[in-house]
Enzyme design. Structure first.
Site, PDB file in Angstrom:
ATOM      1  N   GLY A 194      31.420  28.458  43.640  1.00 13.36           N
ATOM      2  CA  GLY A 194      32.708  28.882  44.172  1.00 13.36           C
ATOM      3  C   GLY A 194      33.716  27.792  43.832  1.00 13.36           C
ATOM      4  O   GLY A 194      33.456  26.598  44.087  1.00 13.36           O
TER       5      GLY A 194
ATOM      6  N   ASP B 136      38.863  31.931  40.054  1.00 17.83           N
ATOM      7  CA  ASP B 136      38.372  30.664  39.483  1.00 17.83           C
ATOM      8  C   ASP B 136      39.458  29.920  38.735  1.00 17.83           C
ATOM      9  O   ASP B 136      39.448  28.690  38.657  1.00 17.83           O
ATOM     10  CB  ASP B 136      37.170  30.920  38.578  1.00 17.83           C
TER      11      ASP B 136
ATOM     12  N   LYS C  10      34.846  36.306  39.060  1.00 21.45           N
ATOM     13  CA  LYS C  10      33.484  36.722  38.719  1.00 21.45           C
ATOM     14  C   LYS C  10      33.448  37.981  37.860  1.00 21.45           C
ATOM     15  O   LYS C  10      34.183  38.929  38.117  1.00 21.45           O
ATOM     16  CB  LYS C  10      32.711  36.924  40.029  1.00 21.45           C
TER      17      LYS C  10
END
Ligand code: MRU
Length: 372
Positions: A47, A260, A271
């Protein structure tokens, strides 16, 4: 905090091993930078914001180990998050050696995962604190430790602010679909996308939460469902390929995901599989929200095309629970992230406010405001 995603305890980095959740809740103590690099690479800690905190602590751990080697009569540990720098007793260490060490550590950690902007942001933040002026070595060590602890503490505040900003867009009775894990396990302990959910629930809103399982590593099924249940919230897990049927059935009111890396024009890497949900939202007229701290923005990047996308090993796809799922000889396509174009994003929730219909101008305006 209901579990220690990442912590710095008496000269060691503590993480909960996310590869074995939800079957086992095991806390690992990392003693070297190599152990941390391996933990990041294998997603024991994962994460984007959690990787950033872990990287900051990696720099501190590296310093800790250097001090342990170089300082005569070294204490059992030098730094601790709760005790701060009270145990620090340095001597005989040179500023140049500290900088050289941190530079080497930065290089090692920067190679672990290429997509999460927070990794590079945190490494740069520690390194630049260490690079300013000609400080005396002892005050430099304290400065580095304080910066690492500050990154961690600030991150939690940031997550609460994102939660509050995002919750304004959530009404009681809504059904929310989320993807991967952008909760406490991916952050300092509260979450970004799940932070919005938690905040809305704390405000008394009643929500129905759907979590895609998130192949190949099942962060949605294993981690998102685990932490929602830990907080006593109901969750419905679905196979990724069942998402479209939820939309067809009118069962989704909004999608909320983490990020991200966000390029200067708002294109967002998250993701692999996130993009499908954004396309479904456009098709079925539902809002697609991204929740992310400012540290995930990479405003210098022109567009999502410039975001480096991590390619992961074939083994994540060719087997499941230790058993082969493809015949030998099959080749594999396994990118860890995809990029959702800004035009499919209804709004990005940040700690600095919400960017509706994100574009380069709005993101630049926020960046300028922050640099003032
Ligand atoms: O490969 P992972 O598990 O590190 O991917 C994580 C995600 O894609 C998250 O959505 C993202 O990092 C945001 S976490 C707040």
């Amino acid at each position: 905090m209901i579990f220690p995603t990442v912590d710095y305890h008496r000269g060691r980095i503590k993480i909960i091993d996310q590869t074995i959740l939800p079957m086992e809740e095991r806390i690992l103590e990392l003693r070297t930078v190599d152990e941390l690099a391996e933990a990041i690479r294998t997603l024991k800690v994962r994460g984007a914001p959690a990787i950033g905190i872990a990287a900051a602590y990696g720099m501190l751990l590296s310093l800790e180990n250097l001090l342990r080697r170089e300082v005569a009569e070294a204490p059992e540990y030098f730094f601790d998050r709760e005790e701060g720098t009270s145990h620090f007793r340095g001597n005989g260490i040179k500023t140049g050696d500290i900088r050289e060490r941190l530079n080497g550590t930065k290089k090692i950690l920067a190679q672990t995962r290429p997509t999460a902007a927070n990794l590079f942001w945190a490494l740069d933040r520690i390194y630049s604190v260490a690079s300013i002026g000609e400080p005396e070595p002892n005050s430099l060590c304290k400065r580095i430790a304080e910066e690492a602890f500050r990154i961690h503490t600030e991150e939690l505040e940031v997550e609460y602010a994102i939660g509050e900003n995002g919750s304004r867009y959530i009404r009681s009775g809504m059904s929310i679909l989320t993807y991967c894990n952008a909760g406490g396990l991916a952050t300092a302990g509260y979450g970004t996308a799940l932070g919005v959910v938690y905040c809305a629930c704390e405000e008394g809103k009643e929500l129905r939460i759907y979590a895609c399982e998130t192949r190949p590593l099942l962060q949605g099924a294993r981690l998102t469902a685990w932490e929602l249940r830990k907080r006593g919230l109901d969750v419905t897990v679905l196979c990724d390929n069942a998402a479209a049927s939820l939309f067809v059935g009118g069962l989704v009111d909004a999608v909320i995901v983490g990020a991200d890396r966000i390029a200067g024009n708002g294109d967002t890497a998250n993701k692999i599989g996130t993009l499908i949900l954004a396309i479904l939202c456009e098709k079925y007229g539902k809002p697609f929200y991204v929740a992310a701290p400012w540290s995930t923005f990479d405003v210098g990047l022109e567009s999502g095309k410039d975001i480096p996308i991590e390619e992961r090993s074939a083994g994540e796809v060719t087997s499941f629970a230790g058993r082969a799922t493809t015949p030998s000889g099959a080749t594999v396509y396994n990118p860890a992230f995809d990029v959702t174009p800004a035009r499919l994003i209804t709004a990005i929730f940040t700690e600095r406010g919400t960017i509706e219909r994100p574009d380069r101008v709005k993101i630049q305006e926020l960046a300028d405001k922050l640099s003032r």
